[in-house]
Design an enzyme around this catalytic site. Structure first.
Site, short mmCIF file in Angstrom:
data_model
loop_
_atom_site.label_atom_id
_atom_site.label_comp_id
_atom_site.label_asym_id
_atom_site.label_seq_id
_atom_site.Cartn_x
_atom_site.Cartn_y
_atom_site.Cartn_z
CG HIS A 19 -11.97 8.15 51.40
ND1 HIS A 19 -11.98 7.38 52.92
CD2 HIS A 19 -10.87 9.58 51.56
CE1 HIS A 19 -11.59 8.41 53.75
NE2 HIS A 19 -10.59 9.34 53.25
CG HIS A 42 -5.19 18.84 57.93
ND1 HIS A 42 -5.69 20.11 57.17
CD2 HIS A 42 -5.06 19.86 59.05
CE1 HIS A 42 -5.49 20.55 57.25
NE2 HIS A 42 -5.33 21.20 58.65
CB SER A 100 -7.28 10.83 52.18
OG SER A 100 -8.33 11.53 52.86
CD GLU A 118 -2.36 14.31 61.05
OE1 GLU A 118 -2.47 14.74 62.56
OE2 GLU A 118 -2.86 14.55 59.90
N GLY A 145 -0.11 21.81 57.96
CA GLY A 145 -0.10 20.90 56.11
C GLY A 145 -0.76 22.91 55.46
CG ASP A 165 -9.07 16.18 54.94
OD1 ASP A 165 -7.95 16.48 54.90
OD2 ASP A 165 -9.11 14.34 54.88
#
Length: 282
Positions: A19, A42, A100, A118, A145, A165
């Site tokens: 982050h 994600h 995120s 997601e 994703g 990620d």
């Protein structure tokens, strides 16, 4: 593979690295008076309660964001990240942690767009609760994703950050990352791509940075934070990494200052260390 829940790990050392870099990239993109998109493959739930539920079971945030929470010597990039977390905790007590998408929404201009993917049904429901009320700015899809980004690249502004990620519970995710980036660069060659990955004693993980360096991007950056020595039995995550394609030119200098600081304050044993590499025209 729908067993993974990021809430178990919210606010840990890996989230700090991910982050912090995400916010730095978005701040850089926001310096130009031109629109851009944030795309998250994600996205998770978007935000997490730290003192209850999954996050409280292992309390991984205590060895991550909590170690930075009360410090007064934060480097500017770390302070900018901690400030975003503070916005979610206005009373000063560390009880909630932004995922995120939340970090992105906090630093992006209101006119810029978020596209969030997601697949996990429960996390997607939570994501809808956190972000579903802003349809003009944020679009959500309950989808893989890796597949979903194909339809939205390139973004209309031709500027943006794509964050990838996955949980890597499925070993095929390592190859999925490489494939998604190859296809993404064909559609959106000038985009900034950021890949998070765990540092594990696993062959797929060790090969991933090598494969990413071969991709046809103009430049790349690899940053890994190792908070402890790899375990003797070969199991467990000893750190994490961020690999960026087409990163901002300002990122290497910032990380040269930040990475030693993170090693000092997030390291868990004498073997804590970092890797910082760049390539291409960076």
């Amino acid at each position: 593979m729908l067993s993974y829940r990021h809430a178990f790990h919210a606010g840990n050392h890996a989230d700090v690295l991910k982050h912090l870099i995400e916010i730095a990239v978005l701040d850089y993109l926001g310096q130009k008076d031109k629109p851009y998109w944030y795309i998250d493959t994600h996205a998770g739930a978007g935000g997490y309660a730290l003192q209850e539920g999954y996050a409280a079971k292992n309390a991984e945030y205590l060895s991550g964001i909590a170690r930075l929470w009360d410090r007064t010597d934060l480097p500017p990039a770390v302070a900018a990240y901690v400030d975003v977390v503070r916005e979610m905790n206005p009373d000063g007590e560390l009880r909630y942690y932004p995922g995120s998408p939340w970090c992105a929404a906090a630093v992006m201009p209101q006119s810029d767009k978020l596209r969030l993917f997601e697949l996990h049904p429960t996390d997607f429901q939570l994501l809808e609760q956190n972000f579903g009320g802003h349809p003009r700015r944020t679009q959500l899809q309950q989808a893989n994703g890796f597949e979903g980004i194909k339809a939205i690249l390139p973004p209309p502004p031709r500027r943006g950050l794509v964050l990838i990620d996955p949980p890597y519970e499925d070993k095929r995710d390592y190859q999925h990352v490489v494939t998604a980036l190859k296809e993404g660069l064909k559609r959106f060659a000038t985009g900034v791509y950021a890949v998070w990955y765990p540092c594990l004693q696993r062959a797929e993980m060790k090969e991933l940075p090598k494969e990413l360096k071969k991709l046809p991007a103009k430049s790349w950056l690899r940053a890994e934070l190792h908070v402890q020595a790899p375990s003797a039995d070969g199991f467990g995550m000893y750190g994490s990494g961020m690999f960026l394609l087409n990163p901002p030119w300002t990122l290497p200098a910032m990380l040269k200052e930040v990475m030693p600081y993170l090693v000092e304050h997030l390291g868990q044993d004498a073997k804590a260390s970092f890797i910082l590499e760049t390539g291409g025209d960076l």
